[in-house]
Scaffold this active site. Structure first.
Site, PDB file in Angstrom:
ATOM      1  N   LYS A 144       0.821  -1.212   0.000  1.00 37.64           N
ATOM      2  CA  LYS A 144       0.000   0.000   0.000  1.00 37.64           C
ATOM      3  C   LYS A 144       0.862   1.273   0.000  1.00 37.64           C
ATOM      4  CE  LYS A 144      -0.975   0.087   5.005  1.00 37.64           C
ATOM      5  NZ  LYS A 144      -0.100  -1.071   5.329  1.00 37.64           N
ATOM      6  N   ARG A 151      -6.331   2.336  11.523  1.00 36.60           N
ATOM      7  CA  ARG A 151      -6.000   0.922  11.670  1.00 36.60           C
ATOM      8  C   ARG A 151      -7.132   0.143  12.348  1.00 36.60           C
ATOM      9  NH1 ARG A 151      -0.413  -0.100  11.162  1.00 36.60           N
ATOM     10  NH2 ARG A 151       0.857   1.787  11.068  1.00 36.60           N
ATOM     11  N   ARG A 169      12.215  -8.063   3.224  1.00 39.10           N
ATOM     12  CA  ARG A 169      12.147  -6.600   3.220  1.00 39.10           C
ATOM     13  C   ARG A 169      13.404  -5.982   3.832  1.00 39.10           C
ATOM     14  NH1 ARG A 169       6.848  -3.765   5.614  1.00 39.10           N
ATOM     15  NH2 ARG A 169       7.646  -4.610   7.571  1.00 39.10           N
ATOM     16  N   ARG A 181      14.665  -5.480   9.622  1.00 39.37           N
ATOM     17  CA  ARG A 181      14.153  -5.336  10.978  1.00 39.37           C
ATOM     18  C   ARG A 181      14.091  -6.696  11.657  1.00 39.37           C
ATOM     19  NH1 ARG A 181       9.028  -1.276  10.609  1.00 39.37           N
ATOM     20  NH2 ARG A 181       8.037  -3.168  11.376  1.00 39.37           N
ATOM     21  N   ARG A 217       2.007 -10.662  13.927  1.00 39.00           N
ATOM     22  CA  ARG A 217       1.530  -9.331  13.504  1.00 39.00           C
ATOM     23  C   ARG A 217       0.285  -9.454  12.632  1.00 39.00           C
ATOM     24  NH1 ARG A 217       6.875  -7.189  10.913  1.00 39.00           N
ATOM     25  NH2 ARG A 217       5.581  -5.470  10.169  1.00 39.00           N
TER      26      ARG A 217
END
Length: 482
Positions: free
Chosen positions: A267, A342, A381, A414, A425
């Protein structure tokens, strides 16, 4: 004589309701282990636990700490409590998503929730109380100048450190926090009313009077002789109805867009593309948070006071940052919002913001990607340490390995971008987002896009969806859609 079955209780209530004071008393009387999420968060940070180090990494790059990190801290703490001891959760769960996590967690631990006790204190009384609240700089012990004063003025009874008046205990900030609290907590209270587990206790009156009511409630629970709140009881403490979106024919014509999608759905990439094609500002809440901190705005300084004392930054601060950003001149004709809302309470907050600006959302687009694909994407990522630009080892590699194309900064992965953590998550994401999606679907604003297609095709379909959602032609820009 057999020992009474241990109680497992959640104590909820607005800021200033006296949860911390009463939780300590109830814990001692009923042999309960007491946990307050704020104290637990600080303990993990100060002790350098794995979860504390993970939270600090978010804070070091000026990001908000995700709910799932706090949830994991709570569960890890619970696992260390012997089964013969009961549990008292102070201020947790705060949201409907946390309520669902909370119930599942207790079930995994072989425990049963006895009750959620809500300390009901009217908003005007909360405002009056917080004017006199003082907090210990060192141990965070709360006091009140009249209701619960320290033995020595200005000094903590427990550790002797100086007491202070919190910068966010002003009427304006407390009013904002109460709005956020009610938006988030009302669905939690509805949930536990329907489950037959809610007890409502008046939080007004002297400390002794409130404590007596709480003791009676807990003794009734222990003896299985206490009545739970009915739907009528719950209705009696309900707040006024939430703001509805402004009617389309009344709202000013704008191009206000929200992009939804899980972590790794793309997104952010699509928001940047749409921003260029539609000439609208891309507003990412992570960037907005960092901007306020780095520019030391009033809200940035307030957020930093929470971070400096090892506290989570509350939603009302984030919402105020978003409201300020939407009011800037470059967003007058529209915006692309990425990362907010969210949750459904945040969606209702956004509705209130836009109504004050005499506008309404034009479209909400959900980029759908399967969980397995999201895990695969996030595991590769890479993030720039300097400018936070995102890359991917496979799908979007930098020109030079380990170096950001934009600023030359170092790229890193990360520590929470591993399959196990990503899975946790995603559980939180689904719990938070399902009510949000239903909310926007009910308003007729939602469109869904398959996010597992090539990037260019996703952009094309996004523009088609936006054009179809906008009867006034707000997104029908010449040349924008092939």
């Amino acid at each position: 004589m057999s020992r009474p079955t241990p109680l497992n209780i959640a104590l909820l209530g607005p800021t200033g309701a006296g949860k911390g004071t009463h939780a300590a008393s109830l814990s001692a009387r009923f042999h309960l282990n007491h946990v307050a999420t704020g104290d637990l968060f600080r303990d993990n940070l100060e002790s350098g636990t794995p979860l504390g180090r993970l939270a600090k990494k978010y804070m070091d790059v000026e990001e908000l700490v995700p709910d799932e990190v706090v949830d994991a801290m709570v569960e890890e703490w619970c696992q260390r409590v012997p089964k013969e001891r009961g549990l008292l959760f102070d201020g947790f769960p705060r949201t409907n998503a946390q309520a669902r996590y909370f119930e599942a967690m207790l079930q995994r631990l072989g425990r049963t929730l006895d009750a959620v006790i809500y300390l009901d204190v009217p908003d005007p009384e909360v405002l009056r109380r917080l004017e006199g609240r003082r907090i210990c700089h060192r141990c965070q012990q709360p006091y009140h100048l009249t209701a619960n004063p320290p033995r020595l003025a200005g000094r903590c009874d427990e550790c002797g450190a100086e007491l202070y008046h919190r910068a966010d205990d002003t009427a304006e900030r407390v009013t904002a926090r109460l709005r956020v609290f009610h938006r988030a907590t009302d669905p939690v209270l509805d949930h536990f009313t329907a489950a037959g587990r809610l007890i409502i206790v008046s939080g007004e009156g002297s400390l002794n009077a409130v404590e007596d009511r709480l003791i009676r409630a807990c003794e009734g629970l222990r003896n299985r002789a206490y009545g739970f709140a009915t739907a009528r009881d719950r209705a009696e403490i309900a707040r006024p109805p939430l703001t509805s979106p402004m009617a389309a024919h009344v709202a000013r014509a704008t191009r206000d867009l929200v992009l939804l999608g899980g972590p790794g759905s793309g997104k952010g990439t699509q928001a940047v593309r749409l921003s260029t094609k539609l000439a609208l500002p891309h507003i990412a809440t992570g960037d907005l948070f960092r901007e306020n901190l780095r520019q030391a705005t009033e809200l940035g300084r307030l957020a930093k006071t929470y971070m400096d004392r090892g506290d989570l930054v509350p939603d009302d601060v984030t919402e105020a940052m978003v409201a300020e950003r939407l009011g800037r001149p470059d967003a007058r004709e529209g915006f692309i919002l990425d990362g907010f809302p969210r949750t459904r309470p945040q969606a209702q907050a956004l509705t209130e913001m836009l109504t004050r600006l005499k506008r309404r959302l034009t479209a909400v687009v959900l980029i759908n990607v399967s969980d397995q694909t999201l895990v695969d994407r996030i595991s590769g990522r890479l993030i720039c340490r300097s400018c936070q630009a995102p890359y991917h080892a496979t799908f979007k590699p930098p020109h030079q390995a380990g170096v950001c194309d934009a600023c030359g900064g170092e790229l890193y992965q990360r520590s929470d971008d591993n399959p196990a953590t990503v899975g946790a998550r995603l559980v939180t994401y689904h719990h938070q987002t399902e009510p949000l999606i239903a909310y926007y679907r009910g308003l007729g604003l939602l469109r869904e896009i398959d996010g597992e297609q090539p990037v260019d095709e996703i952009t094309r379909q996004l523009l088609v969806a936006l054009r179809d959602l906008s009867p006034r032609g707000a997104f029908a820009i010449a040349g924008a859609v092939p």
